[in-house]
Design a protein around this motif. Structure first.
Motif, PDB file in Angstrom:
ATOM      1  N   GLU A  60       0.368  -0.945   0.319  1.00 59.40           N
ATOM      2  CA  GLU A  60       0.309  -0.245   0.214  1.00 59.40           C
ATOM      3  C   GLU A  60       0.996   1.279  -0.097  1.00 59.40           C
ATOM      4  N   SER A 113       2.272   3.289   3.408  1.00 56.84           N
ATOM      5  CA  SER A 113       2.241   2.806   4.496  1.00 56.84           C
ATOM      6  C   SER A 113       3.408   3.053   4.630  1.00 56.84           C
ATOM      7  N   MET A 136      -1.302  -0.731   8.071  1.00 60.07           N
ATOM      8  CA  MET A 136      -0.801  -1.759   7.428  1.00 60.07           C
ATOM      9  C   MET A 136      -0.140  -1.890   6.962  1.00 60.07           C
ATOM     10  N   ASP A 150      -4.691  -9.517   4.149  1.00 60.34           N
ATOM     11  CA  ASP A 150      -5.047  -8.014   4.234  1.00 60.34           C
ATOM     12  C   ASP A 150      -4.457  -8.077   5.909  1.00 60.34           C
ATOM     13  N   PRO A 187      -4.639  -1.711  10.301  1.00 58.44           N
ATOM     14  CA  PRO A 187      -3.709  -1.283  10.691  1.00 58.44           C
ATOM     15  C   PRO A 187      -3.730  -1.157  12.058  1.00 58.44           C
ATOM     16  N   ARG A 244      -8.993   2.970  11.845  1.00 62.63           N
ATOM     17  CA  ARG A 244      -8.989   3.439  10.831  1.00 62.63           C
ATOM     18  C   ARG A 244      -9.744   5.114  10.414  1.00 62.63           C
ATOM     19  N   TYR A 266      -6.675   4.234   3.423  1.00 60.44           N
ATOM     20  CA  TYR A 266      -6.712   3.145   3.289  1.00 60.44           C
ATOM     21  C   TYR A 266      -8.137   2.445   3.560  1.00 60.44           C
ATOM     22  N   TYR A 286      -9.800  -0.501   2.108  1.00 62.24           N
ATOM     23  CA  TYR A 286     -10.280  -1.648   3.122  1.00 62.24           C
ATOM     24  C   TYR A 286     -11.321  -1.356   3.872  1.00 62.24           C
TER      25      TYR A 286
END
Length: 381
Positions: free
Chosen positions: A40, A43, A274, A303, A306, A319, A360, A363
């Motif tokens: 990602e 990240s 993440m 996956d 975070p 998130r 993110y 996700y």
């Protein structure tokens, strides 16, 4: 000498710059932490924000644009950002794994391209990628050289095997969903047993500097290489490594003089990126992830969400939502911990705001499916 589970945790935090934010530049920090997971694009930025005092994203932009930090397919067959000087030995260490997984993949083998022809195609791709090239451009080049169409999956396998760097192209996080590629400098030596063995010795020592003490199983998990190769590398390193007894009696190795702070060293809360490397660098992930929480954090498709790091261990997930950070704790947390997390969240919101406040977001389906939160709070607003 025996080392406790808590001391192993604190050793990881110290080496990964997570006991305090350190006043380091990006180049030194990337060398210290060895490798930043980079599937990602945001990240590596969030990872360094957690680790460095006064870190601004422009500093990593500059390191990537200047090719002092580079992004490539390396350990665990996935994307990492590493110091440019580490790329060659790391890629040589990973050569047998990458060759077997990519050129041995049925989707590539069905192309009928043998090892010698594949080597010629890779050499040509590296010459062609003297400047950034898109996947479509690389695919056209392959078909031009072959004089025939090539299935997209086979192209992808060959492209992932070739030691290409991802080329940074701009905001918000340097790399787009559809990357471009450029040849590395210097180029790794491919399909050479001596280069692979020497590279693995360098990778193992660097891994222990950044993640040790660790077992053979941990080293093999970090890189995704055969344990027999790891044992051979450890043997070759000989007296350059120390041996300790882990909490379950397993032999763990370390580099002399590396930080091993006491197990009761305070560890501040953090909002981890993440796929942060500390969550994936060990076969025994209980060093950082309580076993009861592993399936909530590492999802069925791989996956890695975070996370909230509290006292050095995963305690929940987070998130961005509604101009703040939604923090979901898997067990009750004391008020002073929530206060510290709120301060972290406010700083993270400010860090993300100029570039991507909803980082993110793609996700969010994991939250929609439900997470076992004991308490959820909106922080940082």
């Amino acid at each position: 000498m025996k080392i406790s589970a808590q001391s192993l945790n604190r050793a990881t935090l110290a080496r990964q710059l997570l006991l305090r934010r350190e006043p380091l530049g990006v180049d030194d920090a990337v060398r210290r932490v060895v490798a930043l997971q980079a599937q990602e694009p945001a990240s590596p930025y969030v990872a360094l924000w957690n680790r460095l005092d006064g870190f601004g994203p422009a500093a990593l932009d500059a390191a990537l644009t200047g090719r002092r930090t580079v992004k490539a397919t390396l350990m665990r067959l996935t994307l990492h950002a590493v110091h440019a000087e580490d790329h060659r030995p790391f890629r040589e260490a990973m050569e047998p794994t990458l060759r077997g997984s990519r050129l041995g993949d049925p989707r590539f083998r069905s192309s009928g391209i043998g090892p010698d022809a594949a080597a010629e195609l890779v050499a040509d791709l590296l010459e062609y990628a003297d400047r950034p090239r898109t996947a479509a451009e690389l695919g056209s080049r392959l078909e031009e050289r072959l004089g025939a169409p090539m299935e997209p999956a086979a192209q992808r396998m060959l492209r992932q095997y070739a030691p290409l760097w991802h080329a940074p192209v701009g905001a918000p996080w340097s790399f787009p969903a559809r990357p471009s590629y450029v040849a590395p400098d210097p180029r790794p030596v491919l399909a050479d047993a001596d280069a692979a063995a020497g590279g693995l010795q360098i990778l193992i020592r660097r891994y222990l500097e950044g993640f040790g003490p660790a077992s053979v199983a941990d080293m093999a998990q970090f890189a995704l290489v055969q344990r027999a190769r790891v044992r051979a590398a450890v043997h070759a390193l000989g007296d350059g490594l120390e041996q300790l007894e882990g909490p379950d009696g397993t032999v763990v190795y370390d580099v002399p003089g590396a930080p091993r702070p006491p197990g009761d060293t305070p560890a501040p809360p953090r909002l981890m990126a993440m796929w942060d490397s500390i969550l994936l660098a060990y076969a025994d992930r209980s060093r950082v992830i309580p076993p009861a929480y592993r399936k909530h954090v590492i999802r069925v498709n791989g996956d890695v969400l975070p996370t909230l790091l509290v006292d050095g261990h995963v305690a929940g997930v987070w998130r961005p939502v509604g101009g703040g950070v939604e923090a979901a704790a898997f067990h009750p947390l004391p008020d002073d911990t929530w206060e510290a997390l709120a301060a972290e969240a406010a700083a993270l919101v400010s860090f993300l705001a100029p570039r991507d406040p909803g980082v993110y977001r793609r996700y969010g389906h994991w939250w929609a499916k439900g997470l076992p939160a004991a308490e959820t709070r909106l922080l940082g607003t």
